[in-house]
Write an enzyme that holds these catalytic residues in place. Structure first.
Site, PDB file in Angstrom:
ATOM      1  N   GLY A   8       0.828  -0.994  -0.292  1.00 23.58           N
ATOM      2  CA  GLY A   8       0.262   0.165   0.310  1.00 23.58           C
ATOM      3  C   GLY A   8       0.681   0.920  -0.207  1.00 23.58           C
ATOM      4  N   ALA A   9       1.912   1.214  -0.909  1.00 24.63           N
ATOM      5  CA  ALA A   9       3.282   1.770  -0.980  1.00 24.63           C
ATOM      6  C   ALA A   9       2.448   3.388  -1.520  1.00 24.63           C
ATOM      7  CB  ALA A   9       4.134   1.531  -1.132  1.00 24.63           C
ATOM      8  N   GLY A  14       1.658   4.618   3.365  1.00 32.73           N
ATOM      9  CA  GLY A  14       2.743   4.189   3.067  1.00 32.73           C
ATOM     10  C   GLY A  14       3.675   4.654   2.223  1.00 32.73           C
ATOM     11  N   TYR A 157     -14.095  -3.914   8.626  1.00 34.66           N
ATOM     12  CA  TYR A 157     -12.957  -3.150   9.534  1.00 34.66           C
ATOM     13  C   TYR A 157     -12.934  -3.178  10.377  1.00 34.66           C
ATOM     14  CZ  TYR A 157      -9.599   0.803   9.155  1.00 34.66           C
ATOM     15  OH  TYR A 157      -8.051   0.883   9.446  1.00 34.66           O
TER      16      TYR A 157
END
Length: 266
Positions: A8-9, A14, A157
Protein backbone atom coordinates in the site's frame (compact mmCIF):
# COMPACT_ATOMS: atom_id res chain seq x y z
CA UNK A 1 20.90 0.07 4.58
CA UNK A 2 17.85 -2.14 5.08
CA UNK A 3 15.68 -3.74 2.42
CA UNK A 4 12.08 -2.83 3.26
CA UNK A 5 8.84 -3.93 1.57
CA UNK A 6 5.88 -1.61 2.13
CA UNK A 7 2.45 -2.72 0.91
CA UNK A 8 0.00 0.00 0.00
CA UNK A 9 2.88 2.35 -0.78
CA UNK A 10 1.14 4.31 -3.53
CA UNK A 11 -0.87 6.57 -1.23
CA UNK A 12 -1.46 7.73 2.33
CA UNK A 13 0.61 6.33 5.17
CA UNK A 14 2.48 3.90 2.92
CA UNK A 15 3.65 6.59 0.55
CA UNK A 16 4.61 8.99 3.33
CA UNK A 17 6.51 6.23 5.13
CA UNK A 18 8.36 5.33 1.93
CA UNK A 19 9.41 8.94 1.41
CA UNK A 20 10.59 9.17 5.02
CA UNK A 21 12.64 5.99 4.77
CA UNK A 22 14.10 6.94 1.39
CA UNK A 23 15.63 10.05 2.93
CA UNK A 24 17.87 7.75 4.99
CA UNK A 25 18.93 5.65 2.03
CA UNK A 26 16.98 2.44 2.67
CA UNK A 27 16.33 0.08 -0.25
CA UNK A 28 12.56 0.21 -0.78
CA UNK A 29 10.30 -2.38 -2.36
CA UNK A 30 7.02 -0.64 -3.11
CA UNK A 31 3.74 -2.49 -3.50
CA UNK A 32 0.59 -0.87 -4.81
CA UNK A 33 -2.46 -1.64 -6.89
CA UNK A 34 -2.27 1.41 -9.19
CA UNK A 35 0.84 1.22 -11.44
CA UNK A 36 0.80 4.93 -12.30
CA UNK A 37 0.68 6.13 -8.71
CA UNK A 38 3.24 3.50 -7.75
CA UNK A 39 5.59 4.78 -10.45
CA UNK A 40 5.28 8.29 -9.00
CA UNK A 41 6.36 7.05 -5.57
CA UNK A 42 9.21 5.09 -7.11
CA UNK A 43 10.41 8.19 -8.92
CA UNK A 44 10.35 10.14 -5.65
CA UNK A 45 12.03 7.48 -3.53
CA UNK A 46 14.16 5.40 -5.87
CA UNK A 47 12.14 2.35 -4.85
CA UNK A 48 11.45 -0.80 -6.82
CA UNK A 49 7.83 -1.39 -7.84
CA UNK A 50 5.76 -4.51 -7.25
CA UNK A 51 2.20 -3.97 -8.52
CA UNK A 52 -0.42 -6.43 -7.26
CA UNK A 53 -4.07 -6.55 -6.25
CA UNK A 54 -4.24 -7.99 -2.74
CA UNK A 55 -7.95 -8.72 -3.09
CA UNK A 56 -6.75 -11.85 -4.90
CA UNK A 57 -4.88 -14.37 -2.76
CA UNK A 58 -3.31 -15.86 -5.88
CA UNK A 59 -2.00 -12.40 -6.81
CA UNK A 60 -0.72 -11.98 -3.24
CA UNK A 61 1.19 -15.23 -3.55
CA UNK A 62 2.62 -14.13 -6.91
CA UNK A 63 3.74 -10.87 -5.31
CA UNK A 64 5.73 -12.82 -2.75
CA UNK A 65 7.23 -15.00 -5.48
CA UNK A 66 8.23 -11.89 -7.42
CA UNK A 67 9.97 -10.44 -4.36
CA UNK A 68 11.75 -13.76 -3.71
CA UNK A 69 12.88 -13.91 -7.33
CA UNK A 70 14.51 -10.48 -7.14
CA UNK A 71 15.87 -10.43 -3.60
CA UNK A 72 17.72 -12.80 -1.31
CA UNK A 73 16.98 -10.99 1.96
CA UNK A 74 14.22 -8.86 3.45
CA UNK A 75 14.90 -6.84 6.59
CA UNK A 76 11.45 -5.36 7.14
CA UNK A 77 7.94 -6.13 5.91
CA UNK A 78 5.34 -3.43 6.52
CA UNK A 79 1.85 -4.83 5.96
CA UNK A 80 0.12 -1.51 5.41
CA UNK A 81 -2.26 -2.04 2.47
CA UNK A 82 -5.91 -2.10 3.40
CA UNK A 83 -9.50 -1.39 2.49
CA UNK A 84 -11.26 1.20 4.64
CA UNK A 85 -14.94 1.91 5.11
CA UNK A 86 -17.68 4.45 4.60
CA UNK A 87 -19.51 5.30 7.78
CA UNK A 88 -22.97 3.76 7.80
CA UNK A 89 -22.41 1.90 4.52
CA UNK A 90 -23.98 -1.57 4.51
CA UNK A 91 -22.82 -2.52 1.02
CA UNK A 92 -21.04 -5.86 1.32
CA UNK A 93 -18.27 -6.53 -1.21
CA UNK A 94 -16.37 -9.72 -1.97
CA UNK A 95 -12.83 -10.45 -3.08
CA UNK A 96 -11.64 -12.34 -6.16
CA UNK A 97 -11.85 -15.50 -4.04
CA UNK A 98 -15.41 -14.79 -2.93
CA UNK A 99 -14.43 -13.72 0.58
CA UNK A 100 -15.71 -10.61 2.35
CA UNK A 101 -13.43 -7.90 0.98
CA UNK A 102 -12.01 -6.41 4.19
CA UNK A 103 -11.39 -9.85 5.64
CA UNK A 104 -9.50 -10.74 2.45
CA UNK A 105 -7.37 -7.62 2.01
CA UNK A 106 -6.83 -6.43 5.57
CA UNK A 107 -6.27 -9.83 7.12
CA UNK A 108 -5.86 -12.85 4.83
CA UNK A 109 -3.52 -11.09 2.38
CA UNK A 110 -0.96 -9.95 5.00
CA UNK A 111 -1.09 -13.34 6.70
CA UNK A 112 -0.33 -15.08 3.40
CA UNK A 113 2.25 -12.54 2.25
CA UNK A 114 4.17 -12.79 5.51
CA UNK A 115 4.11 -16.58 5.39
CA UNK A 116 5.43 -16.60 1.82
CA UNK A 117 8.21 -14.12 2.62
CA UNK A 118 9.48 -15.84 5.77
CA UNK A 119 12.45 -17.41 3.91
CA UNK A 120 13.71 -13.92 3.01
CA UNK A 121 13.04 -12.57 6.50
CA UNK A 122 15.00 -15.46 8.00
CA UNK A 123 18.00 -14.45 5.88
CA UNK A 124 18.15 -11.06 7.62
CA UNK A 125 20.07 -10.79 10.87
CA UNK A 126 17.20 -9.16 12.79
CA UNK A 127 14.10 -8.87 10.60
CA UNK A 128 10.93 -7.05 11.55
CA UNK A 129 7.29 -7.47 10.53
CA UNK A 130 5.07 -4.44 11.14
CA UNK A 131 1.32 -4.98 10.81
CA UNK A 132 -0.69 -1.77 10.45
CA UNK A 133 -3.84 -2.36 12.48
CA UNK A 134 -6.34 0.09 13.96
CA UNK A 135 -7.82 1.29 17.22
CA UNK A 136 -11.13 0.27 15.65
CA UNK A 137 -11.44 -3.32 16.83
CA UNK A 138 -14.21 -5.90 16.97
CA UNK A 139 -14.17 -9.59 17.83
CA UNK A 140 -14.60 -12.04 14.98
CA UNK A 141 -17.92 -13.87 14.72
CA UNK A 142 -16.98 -17.49 14.10
CA UNK A 143 -20.62 -18.35 13.43
CA UNK A 144 -20.66 -15.80 10.61
CA UNK A 145 -17.07 -15.72 9.32
CA UNK A 146 -17.99 -14.07 6.03
CA UNK A 147 -20.03 -11.41 7.81
CA UNK A 148 -23.15 -12.15 5.79
CA UNK A 149 -25.54 -10.93 8.49
CA UNK A 150 -25.97 -7.46 10.02
CA UNK A 151 -23.14 -6.19 7.82
CA UNK A 152 -21.60 -2.76 7.91
CA UNK A 153 -18.31 -1.80 6.31
CA UNK A 154 -17.10 -0.28 9.57
CA UNK A 155 -17.76 -3.49 11.51
CA UNK A 156 -16.00 -5.57 8.84
CA UNK A 157 -13.00 -3.25 8.97
CA UNK A 158 -12.79 -3.46 12.76
CA UNK A 159 -13.06 -7.27 12.68
CA UNK A 160 -10.26 -7.56 10.15
CA UNK A 161 -7.94 -5.26 12.10
CA UNK A 162 -8.42 -7.03 15.43
CA UNK A 163 -7.85 -10.34 13.65
CA UNK A 164 -4.53 -8.97 12.42
CA UNK A 165 -3.54 -8.09 15.99
CA UNK A 166 -4.43 -11.61 17.15
CA UNK A 167 -2.38 -13.08 14.32
CA UNK A 168 0.52 -10.81 15.24
CA UNK A 169 0.70 -12.36 18.71
CA UNK A 170 0.43 -15.89 17.28
CA UNK A 171 3.15 -15.35 14.71
CA UNK A 172 5.46 -13.72 17.23
CA UNK A 173 5.21 -16.81 19.41
CA UNK A 174 5.89 -19.10 16.45
CA UNK A 175 8.98 -17.07 15.50
CA UNK A 176 10.25 -16.52 19.04
CA UNK A 177 13.68 -18.05 18.41
CA UNK A 178 14.12 -16.85 14.83
CA UNK A 179 15.36 -13.29 15.33
CA UNK A 180 12.23 -12.00 13.55
CA UNK A 181 10.01 -9.63 15.52
CA UNK A 182 6.32 -9.14 14.74
CA UNK A 183 4.30 -6.19 16.04
CA UNK A 184 1.02 -4.44 15.26
CA UNK A 185 0.30 -0.72 15.39
CA UNK A 186 -2.47 1.83 15.27
CA UNK A 187 -0.34 4.66 13.81
CA UNK A 188 -2.71 7.60 14.43
CA UNK A 189 -6.44 8.28 14.40
CA UNK A 190 -8.13 9.39 11.16
CA UNK A 191 -5.02 10.81 9.54
CA UNK A 192 -5.21 13.12 6.54
CA UNK A 193 -5.41 10.31 3.96
CA UNK A 194 -7.64 9.22 1.11
CA UNK A 195 -9.01 6.44 3.33
CA UNK A 196 -10.11 8.90 6.01
CA UNK A 197 -11.71 11.17 3.41
CA UNK A 198 -13.64 8.23 1.97
CA UNK A 199 -14.86 7.25 5.43
CA UNK A 200 -16.60 10.58 5.87
CA UNK A 201 -14.86 11.10 9.21
CA UNK A 202 -13.04 14.32 10.09
CA UNK A 203 -9.27 14.31 10.31
CA UNK A 204 -8.18 13.97 13.95
CA UNK A 205 -4.41 13.44 13.88
CA UNK A 206 -1.60 14.24 11.50
CA UNK A 207 -0.11 11.92 8.93
CA UNK A 208 3.32 12.85 10.32
CA UNK A 209 2.33 11.36 13.67
CA UNK A 210 1.38 8.08 11.99
CA UNK A 211 4.59 7.99 9.98
CA UNK A 212 6.75 8.60 13.05
CA UNK A 213 5.01 5.86 15.05
CA UNK A 214 5.25 3.32 12.24
CA UNK A 215 8.84 4.28 11.40
CA UNK A 216 9.82 3.56 15.00
CA UNK A 217 8.77 -0.09 14.62
CA UNK A 218 10.63 -0.30 11.31
CA UNK A 219 14.11 0.66 12.47
CA UNK A 220 14.29 2.29 15.91
CA UNK A 221 16.78 0.76 18.34
CA UNK A 222 14.55 1.15 21.40
CA UNK A 223 12.06 -1.47 20.13
CA UNK A 224 14.65 -3.94 18.85
CA UNK A 225 13.71 -7.31 20.27
CA UNK A 226 10.16 -6.27 21.16
CA UNK A 227 7.74 -8.75 19.63
CA UNK A 228 4.10 -9.80 19.87
CA UNK A 229 3.04 -6.30 20.92
CA UNK A 230 0.29 -3.91 19.91
CA UNK A 231 1.15 -0.21 19.87
CA UNK A 232 -1.26 2.71 19.98
CA UNK A 233 0.95 5.17 18.15
CA UNK A 234 4.14 5.37 20.25
CA UNK A 235 2.78 3.57 23.32
CA UNK A 236 2.45 -0.14 23.90
CA UNK A 237 -1.22 -0.90 24.61
CA UNK A 238 -3.80 -3.63 25.08
CA UNK A 239 -6.44 -4.29 22.43
CA UNK A 240 -9.92 -3.05 23.29
CA UNK A 241 -11.13 -6.67 23.22
CA UNK A 242 -8.82 -8.70 25.53
CA UNK A 243 -10.45 -11.98 24.46
CA UNK A 244 -8.72 -11.59 21.09
CA UNK A 245 -5.40 -12.46 22.73
CA UNK A 246 -6.55 -15.61 24.53
CA UNK A 247 -5.20 -18.94 23.23
CA UNK A 248 -8.75 -20.19 22.63
CA UNK A 249 -9.66 -17.26 20.39
CA UNK A 250 -6.35 -17.27 18.57
CA UNK A 251 -6.55 -21.00 17.93
CA UNK A 252 -10.05 -20.69 16.45
CA UNK A 253 -8.93 -17.79 14.28
CA UNK A 254 -5.82 -19.65 13.10
CA UNK A 255 -7.88 -22.73 12.17
CA UNK A 256 -10.39 -20.62 10.23
CA UNK A 257 -7.59 -18.73 8.51
CA UNK A 258 -5.97 -21.92 7.33
CA UNK A 259 -9.30 -23.27 6.04
CA UNK A 260 -9.91 -20.10 4.05
CA UNK A 261 -6.40 -20.04 2.57
CA UNK A 262 -6.58 -23.72 1.67
CA UNK A 263 -10.01 -23.31 0.07
CA UNK A 264 -8.56 -20.50 -2.06
CA UNK A 265 -5.79 -22.82 -3.27
CA UNK A 266 -2.93 -20.98 -1.62
Amino acid sequence: MATILITGASDGLGRALAEDLAADGHRLLLHGRDPERLAEVAAATGGEVFPADLSSLAATKRLAADVRARHRRLDVLVNNAGVGFQGGNTSREVSADGYELRLAVNYLAPVLLTRELLPLLREAAHARVVNVASVGQQLFDFDDPQHEHHFTQADAYCRSKLALISHTVDLAEQLADSGITVNAIHPATFMATTMTKASGMPVQESLDKGVAATRRLVDAADVAGVTGAYFHSQERADPSEPDALTPAYRNRLAALTQRLLTAAGV
